[in-house]
Design an enzyme around this catalytic site. Structure first.
Site, short mmCIF file in Angstrom:
data_model
loop_
_atom_site.label_atom_id
_atom_site.label_comp_id
_atom_site.label_asym_id
_atom_site.label_seq_id
_atom_site.Cartn_x
_atom_site.Cartn_y
_atom_site.Cartn_z
N CYS B 88 3.85 0.02 -6.41
CA CYS B 88 4.63 -1.15 -7.22
C CYS B 88 4.35 -1.58 -8.71
O CYS B 88 4.50 -0.77 -9.36
CB CYS B 88 4.66 -2.57 -6.13
N HIS B 205 5.78 -0.29 -0.47
CA HIS B 205 4.31 -0.64 -0.08
C HIS B 205 3.89 -0.07 1.39
O HIS B 205 4.03 -0.95 2.28
CB HIS B 205 4.44 -2.40 -0.08
N GLU B 207 1.01 0.09 2.20
CA GLU B 207 -0.20 -0.91 2.68
C GLU B 207 0.26 -2.03 3.41
O GLU B 207 -0.59 -2.70 4.08
CB GLU B 207 -1.17 -1.00 1.60
#
Lengths: 80, 233
Positions: B88, B205, B207
């Site tokens: 990002c 994302h 994560e």
């Protein structure tokens, strides 16, 4: 001391959705004569330099290395 | 010596803790934070440039963070062929630092988009995706206002020729449609690698897709594969 005025806009080949939206609003306002709108950034810098040429050179460096991203933006500089 | 992951913290980073949590507590990899004023990357085997709003996105996303002291060390780290993952805002920073080609425009429809999307693996040439399969899908969140990836046509061609496109946005069936390319990115690009294949930038994302309570666990096989290929975990 010189003043550099920097104008940054998206490159002509890139769609400018903010400009397009503003253009549509101006049409709605009845300003049919306005046929294109580009929205960008305006930056002013005070520059200590001995000559206008030197001031331009510094402003150009500031633009190409930070203020504008030439992958997607064009810039122009006015020195006064 | 055990392998170590470093997560850079810039002023305004806000996915640094997500990345740290995902790597340390879910992937069980040794992980540490690196302050943006640090300059020592010795002993770091994978560097993560996390998401957020470094320096408030002033001027352009990632433009100011590029001048953080740690970025000189990051440049050297990349030159040594060591792996860097930008997620990002991290991707935006790597673009501004010229570690990846192209630039980020505002999303085509000018709205900040925060939702789960699907991405498709397009290339397995780098260690980041080397353990995945082409066409494999991941359900991962996106959360950005400037994720409309742009590159000139000849730049895109070069990237395609070199197999640098890592992920594209797609729908649940793996098809690329106008709708699935929600931010207007050139060629529906969601992630790219550099020429040498040791830098990956991606807008989604993974994560944040590590625990079922958060809606998706697709990040686990994603990072499992990556850490395996990088011989970290």
């Amino acid at each position: 001391m010189y003043k550099a005025k920097v104008y940054i806009t998206l490159r002509k080949s890139i769609l400018d959705p903010k400009g397009k939206a503003a253009h549509q609003a101006l049409q709605n306002l009845g300003l049919k004569e306005v046929n294109d709108v580009r929205i960008g950034k305006f930056i002013e810098m005070n520059i200590d330099a001995n000559s206008e040429e030197k001031a331009f050179e510094l402003a150009d460096k500031a633009c190409s290395q930070l203020l504008a991203n030439e992958v997607m933006e064009d810039y122009s500089i006015e020195i006064e | 010596m055990s392998k170590k992951i470093g997560v850079i913290v810039f002023p305004g980073s806000n996915c640094d803790h997500d990345a740290y949590h995902a790597m340390k507590h879910i992937m069980n990899a040794e992980t540490k934070f690196l302050w943006h004023k640090d300059s020592d990357l010795a002993g770091i085997d994978l560097l993560i440039v996390p998401g957020g709003f470094s320096y408030g996105d002033y001027l352009r996303s990632g433009a100011i963070a590029r001048f953080s002291p740690i970025m000189n060390a990051v440049q050297d780290y990349v030159k040594q062929g060591r792996p860097v993952l930008g997620i990002c805002n991290g991707f935006q920073i790597l673009l501004e630092a010229n570690l990846l080609p192209g630039a980020m425009l505002h999303n085509e429809k000018l709205r900040f988009v925060c939702k789960n999307v699907h991405i498709r693996v397009e290339s397995t040439r780098s260690p980041f995706t080397g353990g995945l399969e082409k066409g494999q899908l991941f359900n991962v969140p996106v959360s950005h206002g400037e994720g409309n990836y742009f590159i000139e046509e000849d730049g895109l061609k070069k990237m395609e020729d070199r197999d640098q496109i890592a992920f594209r946005y797609c729908n649940e069936q793996g098809e690329i449609t106008e709708e699935s390319n929600f931010n207007g990115s050139v060629s529906a690009i969601a992630g790219i690698t550099n020429e040498d294949g040791n830098v990956l930038g991606m807008m989604p994302h993974p994560e944040r897709a590590m625990e079922s309570i958060l809606g998706s666990t697709d990040g686990i096989p994603f990072f499992n594969s990556m850490l395996n290929e990088l011989e970290i975990a």
